[in-house]
Structures are given as C-alpha cells and as structure tokens.
Design a protein around this motif. Sequence first.
Motif, mmCIF file in Angstrom:
data_model
loop_
_atom_site.group_PDB
_atom_site.id
_atom_site.type_symbol
_atom_site.label_atom_id
_atom_site.label_comp_id
_atom_site.label_asym_id
_atom_site.label_seq_id
_atom_site.Cartn_x
_atom_site.Cartn_y
_atom_site.Cartn_z
ATOM 1 N N LYS A 1 0.836 -1.203 0.000
ATOM 2 C CA LYS A 1 0.000 0.000 0.000
ATOM 3 C C LYS A 1 0.871 1.254 0.000
ATOM 4 O O LYS A 1 0.510 2.274 -0.583
ATOM 5 C CB LYS A 1 -0.925 0.008 1.210
ATOM 6 N N ARG B 1 0.979 4.139 -2.973
ATOM 7 C CA ARG B 1 0.898 5.590 -2.728
ATOM 8 C C ARG B 1 2.024 6.326 -3.392
ATOM 9 O O ARG B 1 1.828 7.311 -4.093
ATOM 10 C CB ARG B 1 1.133 5.860 -1.243
ATOM 11 N N PHE C 1 -5.670 -8.334 -5.398
ATOM 12 C CA PHE C 1 -5.729 -9.285 -4.294
ATOM 13 C C PHE C 1 -5.872 -10.677 -4.900
ATOM 14 O O PHE C 1 -6.948 -11.235 -4.987
ATOM 15 C CB PHE C 1 -6.909 -8.947 -3.392
ATOM 16 N N SER D 1 -9.899 -0.829 17.247
ATOM 17 C CA SER D 1 -10.180 -0.625 15.831
ATOM 18 C C SER D 1 -8.896 -0.884 15.079
ATOM 19 O O SER D 1 -7.810 -0.818 15.638
ATOM 20 C CB SER D 1 -10.630 0.817 15.617
ATOM 21 N N SER E 1 -8.503 0.673 12.033
ATOM 22 C CA SER E 1 -8.645 1.574 10.890
ATOM 23 C C SER E 1 -7.309 2.148 10.434
ATOM 24 O O SER E 1 -7.104 2.372 9.255
ATOM 25 C CB SER E 1 -9.632 2.692 11.213
ATOM 26 N N ASP F 1 -4.881 -1.115 9.253
ATOM 27 C CA ASP F 1 -5.208 -1.645 7.941
ATOM 28 C C ASP F 1 -4.986 -0.651 6.804
ATOM 29 O O ASP F 1 -5.005 -1.034 5.644
ATOM 30 C CB ASP F 1 -6.668 -2.121 7.910
ATOM 31 N N SER F 2 -4.805 0.610 7.126
ATOM 32 C CA SER F 2 -4.562 1.570 6.046
ATOM 33 C C SER F 2 -3.171 1.411 5.465
ATOM 34 O O SER F 2 -2.921 1.763 4.329
ATOM 35 C CB SER F 2 -4.668 3.009 6.538
ATOM 36 N N TRP G 1 -18.124 -13.974 -1.360
ATOM 37 C CA TRP G 1 -17.554 -13.855 -2.707
ATOM 38 C C TRP G 1 -17.978 -15.046 -3.562
ATOM 39 O O TRP G 1 -18.245 -14.907 -4.750
ATOM 40 C CB TRP G 1 -16.041 -13.774 -2.693
ATOM 41 N N ASP H 1 -19.412 -5.015 -1.960
ATOM 42 C CA ASP H 1 -18.076 -4.493 -1.719
ATOM 43 C C ASP H 1 -18.134 -3.038 -1.278
ATOM 44 O O ASP H 1 -19.187 -2.412 -1.270
ATOM 45 C CB ASP H 1 -17.189 -4.625 -2.960
ATOM 46 N N TYR I 1 -8.550 4.595 -7.059
ATOM 47 C CA TYR I 1 -9.631 3.930 -6.339
ATOM 48 C C TYR I 1 -9.099 2.685 -5.649
ATOM 49 O O TYR I 1 -8.009 2.198 -5.975
ATOM 50 C CB TYR I 1 -10.772 3.558 -7.285
ATOM 51 N N TYR J 1 -10.604 -1.112 -3.630
ATOM 52 C CA TYR J 1 -11.680 -1.989 -3.165
ATOM 53 C C TYR J 1 -11.349 -2.504 -1.782
ATOM 54 O O TYR J 1 -10.185 -2.549 -1.419
ATOM 55 C CB TYR J 1 -11.724 -3.243 -4.038
ATOM 56 N N ASN J 2 -12.353 -2.977 -1.082
ATOM 57 C CA ASN J 2 -12.023 -3.676 0.161
ATOM 58 C C ASN J 2 -11.420 -5.004 -0.227
ATOM 59 O O ASN J 2 -11.886 -5.675 -1.129
ATOM 60 C CB ASN J 2 -13.240 -3.876 1.045
ATOM 61 N N ASP J 3 -10.352 -5.368 0.420
ATOM 62 C CA ASP J 3 -9.636 -6.537 -0.048
ATOM 63 C C ASP J 3 -9.741 -7.724 0.896
ATOM 64 O O ASP J 3 -9.195 -8.754 0.655
ATOM 65 C CB ASP J 3 -8.175 -6.195 -0.302
ATOM 66 N N THR K 1 -18.445 -4.969 3.986
ATOM 67 C CA THR K 1 -19.458 -4.598 2.997
ATOM 68 C C THR K 1 -20.840 -4.411 3.618
ATOM 69 O O THR K 1 -21.050 -4.717 4.783
ATOM 70 C CB THR K 1 -19.596 -5.702 1.940
ATOM 71 N N HIS L 1 -14.912 1.672 10.496
ATOM 72 C CA HIS L 1 -13.463 1.662 10.679
ATOM 73 C C HIS L 1 -12.774 0.876 9.576
ATOM 74 O O HIS L 1 -11.702 1.233 9.113
ATOM 75 C CB HIS L 1 -13.100 1.119 12.054
ATOM 76 N N ALA M 1 -12.929 3.078 6.558
ATOM 77 C CA ALA M 1 -12.050 4.239 6.709
ATOM 78 C C ALA M 1 -10.619 3.872 6.327
ATOM 79 O O ALA M 1 -9.922 4.650 5.671
ATOM 80 C CB ALA M 1 -12.097 4.756 8.134
ATOM 81 N N SER M 2 -10.191 2.684 6.709
ATOM 82 C CA SER M 2 -8.812 2.323 6.379
ATOM 83 C C SER M 2 -8.657 2.152 4.881
ATOM 84 O O SER M 2 -7.608 2.431 4.314
ATOM 85 C CB SER M 2 -8.366 1.080 7.136
ATOM 86 N N ARG N 1 -8.362 5.654 3.510
ATOM 87 C CA ARG N 1 -7.064 6.236 3.836
ATOM 88 C C ARG N 1 -5.965 5.678 2.971
ATOM 89 O O ARG N 1 -4.987 6.350 2.694
ATOM 90 C CB ARG N 1 -6.726 5.943 5.298
ATOM 91 N N SER N 2 -6.123 4.431 2.547
ATOM 92 C CA SER N 2 -5.030 3.838 1.798
ATOM 93 C C SER N 2 -4.850 4.520 0.442
ATOM 94 O O SER N 2 -3.803 4.403 -0.162
ATOM 95 C CB SER N 2 -5.207 2.325 1.661
ATOM 96 N N GLU O 1 -5.371 7.837 0.260
ATOM 97 C CA GLU O 1 -5.182 9.207 0.743
ATOM 98 C C GLU O 1 -6.477 10.015 0.650
ATOM 99 O O GLU O 1 -7.059 10.147 -0.418
ATOM 100 C CB GLU O 1 -4.053 9.915 -0.012
#
Lengths: 468, 377, 260, 261
Positions: free
Chosen positions: A422, A426, A439, B57, B59, B62-63, C167, D104, D119, D121-123, D129, D195, D198-199, D202-203, D205
Amino acid sequence: MKRETREYNLDWMLWSSVVSGSKVKDGTEKEYRALLRLIPNFSGIIDGILRQGEPGRLFMKMGAEYLDDIKTVHDKGKKLCFGTFVASKTLFYAFDNVVPAWAEIMTVFATMLMRKGTAEYMDYCCEAGFTETSCSAQRGSVGAYLAGLAQKPDFLICGAPGICDTNANAMQFMSEYLDIPLFQLTFPSKLTGRRITDYHRRDYKALIEFVEEHAGSRLDEDRLRSVLEEHKRQDEIINEIYELARLKPCPMPPMFNLFLYAGKLQSSGRKAFTALLESMLQVMRENAAAGRAGTTSGKERARLLMCYIDHYTTDARFWQWVDSQEISLLPTLIFTFFNKGINYAAGREDQTYEIDTSTMDTMIDSLADINSHMPMVKQLRGPYDATGMWRDDLFFMSRIMKPDMTVYIGSMGCRNSYGVNKLIQRDAERFGLPTLLLFADAFDDRVASWEFCEDKISEFMHVRGILS
Amino acid sequence: MINKMKEAAHCLQNTSVKEWKRDGGKVVGYSCTFIPEEIIHAAGLLPFRLRGIGTTSMSIGDSYYGAVNCSVPKCILQLAGQGSYKFLDGAIITNGCDSMRRLEETWRKASEDYPGTLPDYYEYFPVPHKSVDYSIEFYEEELNSMIESLQNHFNVKISKSSLKKSIKLYNEGRKCLQRFDELRSRQDVPITGEDAKAVLIAAHAIPQEHFIDMLKEIIEKMEKAPSVSNGKKRILLMGSASDDIDFIHVIEEAGAIVVADTVCYGSRTYSTLIDEKSDPVHALSSHYLTQSICPRMLGYYKTRLAYVMDVIRKTKVDGVILQNVRFCDLHGSENGIFERDLDAAGIPCMRLEREYGPLSETGRISMRINAFMERIS
Amino acid sequence: MIAAGCDVGSLTTKAVILNNTRLLGHALIGSSFNPEKSAAEVMEKALAAAHLTMDDIGFCVGTGYGRERIGFVKKTISEISCHAKGAHFLQPSMRTIIDIGGQDCKAIRLDEKGEIVKFMTNDKCASGTGRFLEVMAKLLGLELEELGRISGQTTQPINLAATCTVWAQAEVIMHLNDGMSKADLAAGINEAMAARIAILARSVGIEKDVCMTGGVAKNTGVIQAMEKQLGIPMRRLRVDPQMMGALGAAVFARERMGGR
Amino acid sequence: MFVAGCDVGSLSAKAVIMKDENIIASHVIFARPEPAESARTVMEGALNKACLTMEDISYCVGTGYGRNSISFAQAAESEIACHGKGAQWLKPQVRMVIDIGGQDAKAIRIDETGRVLRYAYNDRCASGTGRFLEVMAGSMGIELNDMGEVSSQAKNPVSLSNQCVVFAETEIISLINAGRDLSDIVGGLHKALSHRVASLARSIELESEITMTGGVAKNQGMFKSLQEALGVKLVCMDTDPQIIGAVGAALMARQAAAENG
Ligand SMILES: Nc1ncnc2c1ncn2[C@@H]1O[C@H](COP(=O)(O)OP(=O)(O)O)[C@@H](O)[C@H]1O
Ligand SMILES: Nc1ncnc2c1ncn2[C@@H]1O[C@H](COP(=O)(O)OP(=O)(O)O)[C@@H](O)[C@H]1O
Ligand code: SF4
Ligand code: SF4
Ligand code: SF4
C-alpha cells in the motif's frame, strides 16, 4: 491428497510434459497440430510458448534439459540439491555431480502445466502440519516433496532467512519433516557497504563447504570459470535485451518476460540459456528494425510493468491475454539485478554485482555478490524506500522503461510485500505511475481466478484511461 | 504487588512509566527480544517493549498494512497512529519477523498523515539470522552503532562500566525470573498463569530496579502461598508472542493452569545469564544472538525442541498448547513440527490459531480448550 | 436410569433421551436468540416423544455453543467430545469423525477405546461450514435437502474459485447469469465444501472407519464429494447425524450415572 | 432526448431516466437471482414512472455486477466510473466518493470533471461490505431502514471481535442474550464497518470533500459513524445515494448519445 495424485511423481510429470512438449515442434506444422491434440491438458500453454517461434522451442528444450537432470539425478549417481530461488544457481552448475531443483521453478512449471495447478500439493502441506498461510510459491512443490512424490533431495539450500520468513520456513519444515540436511544462507538487512560484502563472502564460503561436504566433491576451478564466463556473456545479452525493450513500441513479445527470468533463475551459466537469449535478441532486433511491437499484432496500446510477480496459473493465460490486448509486458521489476558495467548501473554501482574470473577467490566473491543481488534478496531485505530497495527499483525501472501502469500480484503468503504494497502504491501514484494492487495469488487461482484478475486489470485500464 | 504488575500488563502508560516521565526520564520503545535492554538502560533511558494491547479498531493498522499481515504489529501501528505511543522518546524496530520489520516503514509513513506520532529517535535495527562468529561480530558492530546513536541523540554517555552495571542488574532480574519460573511450576502451583503472565509483561514495561524489588516480594509470598492448582491440568504455552492476559484467562477458565511458557514475554529472555566478566558489548552480542529459542533463527529447530523437552520435563505439564497468531508463519509452521515431535514423545498437545489482542474470539477458543482438557483428563 | 443430552447449536438445538442403549426420544428445533428457552423447548419436545417428564431424567449433559446457558443440565462438555462419543457409541469401529455444523467444522480422530487422540477445527471463517451451504442453497432457490439431491444430476460440476462465502456467492451469481444449470452449481458447491473439509480431515490423519456428523451430514452431495476426495467410504450412522452431539451428551450423562 | 442508466447490483437493481439536465424517474428493486430479469423489471418500473417505453430511450448504459447481462443497454461501464461521475455531477465539489454496496466497498478519488484518479476496493472479505449490516439486521430482526434510527440511541457501542460476517452474527446473538442494548449493538456494528471502510479510504489518501454513496449511505448511523472514523465532515447527497451509480450510468449514456449524434 487424492489417490490419483499419488500415482505419479511431480518431477516425472513435469519432465514428461516438458520433454514431450519440447519435441512436438520437431516435425511439420501438421504433425505439430496433431500432436497438440494428444496433450489436451497443457496444449494451451505449450502452444502459447511454441508460438513464440525459435525462442519458444529453445525455452522448452532448456526446460527439458533441466527437468531431465532432476528426474535422472539418482540414476546417474548425482546429488539432488533442493532450495529456494533466492540462492543463485551458478554455483551448483560448477559441480559436476550436483543437480539443483528449485522450489519456485517446480511450482511455476506445475502451476502452468497441471490441470488443477498445485492445489493438492499446497493442501498437502497443511495436512503435514505446515501452515496454510505460507507462500504458495514454495507450498506448491514442497507439498509434493513432503508427500514423497519426487526424487528425495540429498541436501537443502535456503537463501531466504532475512529476506522472507515463509520461504525459509518452508525449507526448515522440509528439512525437519524429511530429515534432510539444510544450509541457511543469510543476509543482513542492509544492502551495501564493506561490512555487508564481507558478511556475504564469509557466509558464501560456508555454503560452499556445506555443498562440498554433502556432494562429496570439490568445487572445480575450471568449471566454475567457464560457468561464470557464460553467465557474464548472458548478462551482456540481457543488457541488450533491456536496451531494446525501452523502445516504443517495445519489440519484446510479452512471453519473453517469462523466458528471461525463468532462464535466469533456472539455467544461469548454462549454454542452453545463452542460446535462448541469442534467439530472443534476434527476434527483438528484427521487430525493432521493423518498428513493430513484440505483440502478435505488432501493435502496442499500453506498456505494463509487473512490480512483483507475473501471474502463472493455468495455461499461461496471463501472457496470452496481455498479448491479445496489444499490451507490451516490460521486463519484470523484480528481476532487475544488474551486472556492473552496464548502462543501467551508472550511478548505482554499489547495487550491482561484478564477475571477476581471475582467481578462485575472486570467483567466489563474484558468486556471493551475484547471490546478494538476487531478486527479493535485493529489493526486499531492507526498508522498502531505502536506496536500492523496492521503491527505488520501481521508480528507476519506470524511468527507463516508461510503463503506463504497474500491477502488483503476489502470494497470499507474502508478508513482506503485503506489508508495504500500500505504501508502494501511494508513492508510485504520487510519482505518476498508475498502480493496481490485485488481491490475487500468482500461484493459486483459488484465491482469485484469472477471469477475476483479467476483469480487474481491464477495469483499471479503462477507468484510468490507460488503454488507447 | 501483583496488582501493580497487572496494571502494567493491562495498559501502556502504567504508573511507573508516568512517574518516570514526570521525573524527566525518557522512554525508548523496542519491538523484540533481540534488542538488549541493557544498552537502553545504560543510557539512562527506560526500555519499553512495544505492545498492541487495548486496540479497539484497526482503521489505521489496515490503512498501511496489507490484509495478510499479522495483527501484532498492526495493533502497534494502530496505537501509534492514535497517539497512544506519544509518551515514547524513541523507538527501535527490528526484523524480528517479516510483518514486524515492516512496522518500521508503516509507522514512519503513517506519521506523515498523523503528525507527531513518530518518536524523535526512530531507528531500524537489523539482527542477523544466524549464530556464527561472523554474524555475532556483525551484530556487535550494530550494537556499537546503536550505542553511538543513542549517545548522540540523547546526549548521554554509555560507558563500559555503566553497561556492566546494567548487565549485572538485568542478570539479577533474570535470576529472579528463573526462581519465579521454578516456583510457578512446582507441584502445588502458587500463582495463576494469568498473574504470572502479568509479571512477565511488567518485566519489560517498568524500570528494572523497581521490577526486581516487586518481583522479590512476589517470590517471597509465592514460597508460602497456598496452591491455586487443585487438580487443574498443567499447561505449557508455546508459540507466538502473547502479552494478552485475557487469552490466558480464557485458557484457565476452561480448567487449566498455565505453569510455563516459552513464548516471547516468557522464559525466552532469561533462561541464561550474560557473562559479566568479558567486554560488555561482546558479552551482549554473544548472549543475544545465540538465543535460538525464537524461530526467527531459522535452522535451529533441534535446539528449540531440546529446550522445550527440557521445560516439559522440569515442569511436568499435562499438555502443551501450541498457539500462533494468524499469519504468523514462524510459529505457525514450527508448531506443526512440534506437534509431530511432541506427539511422538507422548505429550498431548493442541495447535491453535488465533487473532491477536481484542480481536480474540473467546467462545471458539474456549470450546477448543475445553475439548483439549476433556481429552487429557 | 434415564439420561439426557442437550445440544444448543448455533443453528439448531437438539435433545436426546436415552435409557441405557435405547433411544427413547429426540427432538430438533431451530435455535432462537435465547439458548435457555431453546433448550427448555427442545427438551420438552423430546420428553413428550418419550412420554416422560423432566423428573424422570437422572442426569443431563449440555453441549454446543449455548451450553453454559442451559438451566437444567448438571454438566457441560464440549461438542468435540460429544460428537466423538455419540459416533463411537453407535459404531465402536469409528476412528475418524468429521462434524460439520452451522458455524464450524471439526475433524476428530479416536483410538480403539473411543478416546480422542487428535482434533482440528476450522472456525476461521464461514467457508467450510454449514452456513456456507445455507447461503448457497438460498441463492439457488433450493431447499437444503435438495442441494444434495440435485447435485447428483450434474454432468459437469463447476469449479468455485472464491473461498469467502460471500464472494463465492457472487461467483455463483455470475455462473447463473451464464446460464449454468443448478445441478452443476450445486455439485460445484458441494465439492468446494468437501475440498475444504478434506484438508482438515487429512490433517488429523484419517483412519477407518470414517463418518460424518452434524447437520451437513444430511447433505448427500457433500458426503459423496467427501468420499471422492478422500477415496474412502463414509459410514452411514443409524441415527440422524445432526443429533450426534446431543446423543454423545446423553451417553456422557449415562456414564455419569454409572452406566457403561 | 431520454437516456437511462441501469445498475444491477448484488442486493438491489436501480434504474434512472434522464432528460437533459434532469432526472425524471428512478426506481429501485431488490435484485432477483437472474440479473437479466432484475434489469428488465427495474427498468420497466422506471419507465412506468416516467410514462415512457423502452423505445423512447435513445441510449442506456449498464453498470454493477450484472452489467453484462442487461440486454437493453448499449454499453457497460464499471461502477467505479459511474459512482464517481454521478456523485460529482450532483455535488460538484466532491473529490472522493465512498461507495458501500452489498458486495463491496470502494473508495474513489475523482477530479473536477468526475474522472477517476485513484480507487481501491475492500480486499479482505465480506466483513467490510453492506452485506455485513444486512446479515446482522436480519439476525436482530431489525429492518435495514431502522438501523440508523436504532443506533442513534447508542450510548456505549459494543466492540465486536469477529471479522467474519457469519461469526459476528453469533457474537451479536450472544450479546443480545447477555442483555446488551440493541442500540449499542447496532452502534457497534456501524463502528466496526466504518473503521474498516475508513482504512480503505485512507489507503488512497483522503481528500477534503468526501461523500458516501451506495445503499449503506441511506443508513444515517453509518453516515455519522464513518464521519467519526474519518474525522471529516461528509458531504450529504440530497438524492437517494443508492441510485448514484445508475445516475452516473445515465450521464455516461447522455454523453455517448451526444457523441453518436
Ligand atoms: N436436511 C438437511 N439437508 C442438508 N443439510 C442440512 C439439513 N439440515 C441441516 N443441514 C445443514 O446443517 C447445518 C446445521 O448443522 P447443525 O449441526 O444443526 O449446526 P449447529 O450444531 O451449529 O446448530 C446447516 O447449516 C445446513 O448446512
Ligand atoms: N433502506 C436502507 N437503509 C439502510 N441501509 C440500506 C437500505 N437499503 C440498503 N441498505 C444497505 O445497502 C446495502 C446494499 O447497497 P446497494 O448499493 O443496493 O448494493 P448493490 O449495488 O451491491 O446491490 C445493503 O447491504 C444494506 O446494508
Ligand atoms: S513471494 Fe513473498 S512470500 Fe513468497 S517467497 Fe517471495 S518474498 Fe517470500
Ligand atoms: S506473532 Fe509472529 S508474525 Fe506476529 S509479530 Fe510475532 S513473530 Fe511476527
Ligand atoms: S472470507 Fe467471507 S466467510 Fe470468510 S471470514 Fe470473511 S466474510 Fe466470513
């Protein structure tokens, strides 16, 4: 593991597929088509490879030679050395009675050639008690070895401690499970500097002692010199191939990427690889002269750089798809390890290796040097953003190869690359390189099917406006 | 006393750390047992082992980390990003395992988005993966540069004699812990595994002098303490780092008593003493780099097995729990071989994969432990 | 000497009444939010079937996720021990038991005496549990029973790649769109399930005889797929496999009372 | 000229009909097992509302999981592009869209023209979801519609330990049994999901102007909770957030129709 799977040995199966595949092109085109029908399971991949013309044929021959050595190792009274690909092959080819079999290479062959890939072998690892979260690049073949479905190795070499835990774990597990002696080659997690070089050399000498002890033979100076000279020659050709690959359109057919690193990992220092490289170069020169891209259609709609692993599962569909989309696949980032003196080394001399064949000592130092610049050993052993590490190499390659995008595919077991991908993404996006993290698992299509990957890559190119 | 230890185990900034800070002391966090606390101590700093407890959390974790990384460093990153580690004046990250070494980068990068969450002193410390003369030499040189950088950054002097003093102090701590181990595994167990764990955690979370004083008192009480074991099954806990008291609680709720552990935060750090006579840096490097009890030292499984068998013999356990945090490859794979070898030696054992920290799934874990207890009764 | 066992599972609650070796009555209901109530209700039903009342029960053992909350039991024992006990009680030659319930899957190996030698559980995620099959059945618009039956009609089972229940669901939808037959899909689903379970089963080391317990054992498609995967026959049990946990609990209860 | 967008998702199918600068009709239904059927039904619904027939539509773009089985659509577009486009058109200042659907979650960064910059996706798995909330709502016997309302009364949201949707469900059941307040549980669920999302955001930015789309955005509890998790005030969509993908598709249709004359 199913009973049917236990009926044949992995190395035998791969040998028979590749050897027969390497012969189908010996006759006429008509005979070829007829023979292809006889090998339904892997005709797709074989055809895909052989359609590359002479390089494809030579690639198959090289694979056949490699697997033949492995299959007949004990019949010929030789010793089988099994290991992970982050230990360079060159050393082993300088022993006359050692045959190296590399976990990842066996896995890649099996992933591409076998109908259900290596799923059952991977699962067998869990059955034997090895963790299921570990890297599929090793599990794929190690499972077969644990189940006794291959020639039993006489000793194991691992070059992964300090690079990749899961890789090193696989070797330790195998060593304990099958009771085979193991040597661990280690790397401090800094790339350059006198101390580091000294460390490598000392460790490499210990490795040579280990091999000599278990092979019951000594490292032969003349043989080593000729292997290293061959290696040097190969590096020169690779240098030229890289130089040509920079052209727009890129004259390198997508599948050459596979030939390039498979050869480098599997047959460095062997004549078969030199022949392959020469014929690849020939094709690329012709394409370049004609201003043609390496894709079948000769067109280039986008340039793709894989920033980690190519996607191997079933039938080599990855390369064929890339080709059909008129996308040039540039030389993979992770195999960017250079010989000193080539163009790309300018300004980064300390990150390159040097082959000096003057004396036994200089040759051993060269081997240690080569080894400490192997893929992953070079890019992953330190902080990803340090000089000479992953990010540095990615940016460097983008500057010279000018890709339109980069794609990350790894293995679910890869803590290192998942730990920082990740961050890489970035940085690369800020750098201006569109980056897609997939993934998926390069060796296990149960994680994500090829269709899924294809879909995501297409979507990415579409949404980001990459494909013209 | 035990309550103080528990307090230290349950929160990051415990009372002792707060007092230390209040008196103007500086704290340096570190990520694994391969960092000699002695050096940090000799610099007049408080060594504090990084932990991920109390996370609610992921959050932030995981970022920056991927989905397949172990949650131990992820939790640490989460706490760091939340500012829970702002009390640190320094941090040293090692290549303990692949997920952990990546903390160096993820934390550094996260701090760009969460300003002020990276300690001023922030270093990556490479530990070799081998115990041979040239790797010990390499490690020693690294220790020397760590000493130099601590001196420069904190403007202190780490002299040979102060190092020797620290070694002596920590050796005393080790001796106490060895005694503590003997007592906790005696026939009539004087302390629950949960409390014992608190002690082991506190060892790396409060000033050593203070810790030793408290531990001595605890040992004294233990000598005379009544048994808390009454017929409970004696368990040895092995595998991934475990600074999670609640996890031990779940095990003990199921009718077991943990009388020994070989996990990180367990006997790993104190089973042997450091040579007090020779050159201190050399003594440290030959001690630390030959602790092959941690599976990060790949290729030393046989040594570890011998060590474990010795612990089993001494502590007379009824069963062994081989646990690992999900995605912990080092322990995950080694537990598989341990299981085979312990089975062969007739020692009942159970493998257990779990999540770290608050994400632990109590119900399912306790069902398995119950079944294990039923099996060995 | 009447003993009872009560198994409060995540999905279903079961009770068995046992007189020595004779099964007097049993009952099964869906689990409600309240384990206490579910337990009482199912027990009542089982007692009614046996024409008995609670006072006739000498000892009752509880098991399952809700075991700690059953009011009337004297002792609780884990599902792993209970399933093993129940299967061994019915068929002493049983060495390997594969229990798949709504929320987890367990492979258990026994010795000749019926003692547990080794066990493994999968509860990391919902794939490889009964819940996976439920979700899939609903998606295909099939009853659970049908899922097994219809998979017998397949000509070519699909290969499900995704492991996550959700999935995998998307994948099935995709195949439905492509006009794939329900039989092929059902077979693919059952095979995917069996493949996941087989790994677990093999890691405890399979020994004959092997049987399956838990609700999923009622799915003939999964059983057949398991047989194919493992290459050995699954012994059928003469009592509803879903009752095995409760039966085992009842057998434990009987032992408590001194019966053998 | 009328154009349409049709978004066939995993939970719901959405259709939007546009004329010039206006949305003249939209329709949402629960998805049927067969996407082709969902598409047909939802489109009919929208057409009925607009008193039009299929022949009146000059161009239709399909999106969503079932986008390739929409027989009446002339083109298919990815949801990412559609959500980006739709959100930006409705709220021009928006630079980041967080779309949480049934299957997703996506975070999308766009430029001032609605073009996608980055962009993700949730991985991990279904736990990040809308399905997560759906399943939980089902097991608590709460209507999805009421989730926001219920959670607004939460005083002390629970902390969930399970990642897996299915196991979280059991956890919830035991929390209910333990007598925890429903509102605290729902609050906890929202917190857990936001949460995770949110991550994800954030990934790639964060941007300053962020909005939320997809069915989950209808849930006010989630909206607030995500706001807290991100530490930013979210831009609120006045239009039903669930149809944004379809709006984007209709906008694409408009563009295509214009280009094709
Ligand atoms: N009649 C049936 N046919 C096929 N499968 C069934 C049937 N009944 C239940 N199942 C399966 O069994 C599972 C429930 O198993 P059970 O042992 O009752 O679970 P638990 O003990 O966790 O409540 C369901 O998820 C479903 O997959
Ligand atoms: N009325 C509602 N109130 C709150 N949440 C809702 C509502 N309707 C749908 N949702 C949430 O939205 C999700 C579905 O979103 P949607 O965008 O329709 O998904 P998809 O596009 O995949 O079909 C559901 O899983 C649910 O969590
Ligand atoms: S892909 Fe990753 S996990 Fe696999 S061997 Fe390479 S570094 Fe290790
Ligand atoms: S538990 Fe394992 S993977 Fe996690 S930090 Fe520790 S050694 Fe590394
Ligand atoms: S992958 Fe799917 S089934 Fe597995 S944990 Fe995640 S949500 Fe649950």
